[in-house]
Enzyme design. Structure first.
Site, mmCIF file in Angstrom:
data_model
loop_
_atom_site.group_PDB
_atom_site.id
_atom_site.type_symbol
_atom_site.label_atom_id
_atom_site.label_comp_id
_atom_site.label_asym_id
_atom_site.label_seq_id
_atom_site.Cartn_x
_atom_site.Cartn_y
_atom_site.Cartn_z
ATOM 1 C CB ALA A 152 -12.154 -14.241 28.958
ATOM 2 C CB ALA A 180 -8.399 -12.365 23.882
ATOM 3 C CG ASP A 181 -13.626 -9.250 25.308
ATOM 4 O OD1 ASP A 181 -14.073 -8.091 25.351
ATOM 5 O OD2 ASP A 181 -13.864 -10.023 24.369
ATOM 6 N NE ARG A 182 -10.369 -9.875 32.729
ATOM 7 C CZ ARG A 182 -10.261 -8.929 33.655
ATOM 8 N NH1 ARG A 182 -9.227 -8.928 34.477
ATOM 9 N NH2 ARG A 182 -11.168 -7.986 33.771
ATOM 10 C CB VAL A 233 -8.291 -7.208 31.172
ATOM 11 C CG1 VAL A 233 -7.438 -7.333 29.919
ATOM 12 C CG2 VAL A 233 -7.416 -6.878 32.377
#
Length: 411
Positions: free
Chosen positions: A293, A283-285, A105
């Site tokens: 995620a 975390a990527d999102r 994100v």
């Protein structure tokens, strides 16, 4: 770290990124001159890590603007004589860039912020100046925030260990350090900060006490992180460079390792007898309800942690990673990677004595090896989603967050 993942020369408006597919075998920088280059290095994972992706994406837009603002280059429909046409062309290019890695994100947030700048700019020169300023601030703020994440993570861990004495270990997956950010890192930044605190009064890591500390970090377990091996290639590189005691493990070892440490299984040789007390991931999102995620394999680590009262699961990320437009993890688009990334592996060639084979310039020979039966079906998601019920704390640059009495994170 001696290596910078991202180098930006503000005077020359030049961006160079470290090709992370070649680490630890070679050190090679790639120039990113425009959005096409930015898309390529992000999509190929030559740069990776949600914060780093956003920074590189922003700088790639800056570099492209620099090359077209004076009419030097007029690809992709830019028209310096018509501001509205110029803006429309740029917005189309930014939308293209977003598609390079859809799950992270941070890139979406950065591109959205730049599109807002585009909308309000009165001249092309003003537009370039504001995008440049935004990109530089994004880079600088990320570094400051990473140190804050590290400090907040240490505070949470200290609170959780108030009744624990002795050495402890932590576990992590993927790479969330200097190579994934502007520096220090998120989850690995917490580990760095923990280690700095633990070595302030150096002793043997397995001593019963360290002066002034009831508990201290003595060992790190880094998951290999198949199929791209960010743990074995990148995290192990960073931990080894900083001389933080660690062991590399495969992604299917954590349950047996944690159980062996908790039960003090004597017939199982272990690198350290310190129990794993925390699993710390990036975390990527992160969405509104706290679902997270991250790299594929994170969910199973959270499930393992939930089986042991003494193991806490921590997600670490800047607030730029929080996506308030999505209510739960079910709304997150999970990127699917090509099959060949799972069925083959790139590595450095070694001789019979396990030493790297180099060419006439001293560079390690790289070989791609097929590791699976040809022409088979492959399922290769890059990420999974860990539900908030399995997460004990989310650590940001602002604070560490725990769930309220209703079992909810108030992000």
């Amino acid at each position: 770290m001696s290596l910078q993942a991202i180098k930006f020369d503000r005077q020359k408006t030049r961006l160079d990124i470290l090709d992370q597919l070649l680490i630890p075998y070679q050190t090679k920088y790639i120039q990113v001159s425009n959005i096409d280059d930015g898309y390529s290095v992000i999509q190929k994972m030559q740069v990776r890590g949600a914060p780093a992706i956003a920074i590189v994406g922003s700088f790639s837009i800056t570099c492209e603007l620099n090359s077209v603002k004076d009419g030097q280059k007029n690809n992709h429909g830019y028209d310096v004589s018509d501001l509205s046409v110029f803006k429309a062309a740029l917005e189309k290019r930014i939308d293209y860039l977003i598609k390079s890695r859809p799950t992270a994100v941070n890139l979406v947030n950065a591109c959205t912020a730049i599109k807002a700048i585009v909308e309000t700019a009165c001249t092309i020169d003003d537009l370039y100046a504001e995008v440049l300023r935004y990109s530089v601030v994004l880079f600088e703020d990320d570094l400051k925030n990473n140190y804050r994440i590290g400090a907040n993570g240490v505070r949470y861990i200290d609170n959780e260990l108030s009744n624990f004495e002795g050495p402890f270990a932590v576990m992590t997956i993927c790479n969330t350090g200097s190579l994934a950010t502007s520096g220090h890192g998120t989850a690995l930044g917490i580990i760095r900060s923990l280690w700095a605190k633990s070595k302030a009064n150096p002793r043997n890591a397995d001593d019963k006490t360290i002066q002034g500390q009831k508990s201290w970090l003595s060992h790190v377990y880094a998951c290999e992180t198949r199929p791209y091996n960010q743990g074995s290639r990148l995290t192990s590189y960073e931990l080894n460079f900083e001389k933080i005691p660690f062991s590399l493990i495969t992604d299917n070892m954590p349950a047996y390792l944690i159980d062996s440490l908790f039960s003090q299984r004597v017939n199982c040789p272990l690198p350290s007898r310190a129990p794993v007390k925390f699993i710390i991931v990036g975390a990527d999102r992160i969405v509104t309800n706290g679902d997270l995620a991250n790299k594929i394999g994170t969910f199973q680590l959270a499930l393992i942690a939930s089986q042991y009262d003494g193991v806490k699961f921590i997600g670490a990320a800047p607030t730029t990673t929080i996506d308030y437009t999505r209510d739960s993890g079910d709304d997150i688009v999970i990127e699917q990677r090509p099959a060949n990334e799972l069925t083959s592996i790139l590595g450095g060639q070694v001789d019979s004595s396990d030493q790297f084979v180099t060419d006439s310039e001293g560079k390690v020979n790289l070989l791609r090896i097929k590791t699976a039966t040809p022409n088979i079906d492959v399922w290769n998601p890059a990420f999974d989603v860990t539900p908030n019920r399995l997460i004990d704390s989310i650590v940001t640059e602002q604070d560490y967050l725990v769930k309220d009495s209703h079992g909810k994170f108030n992000l």
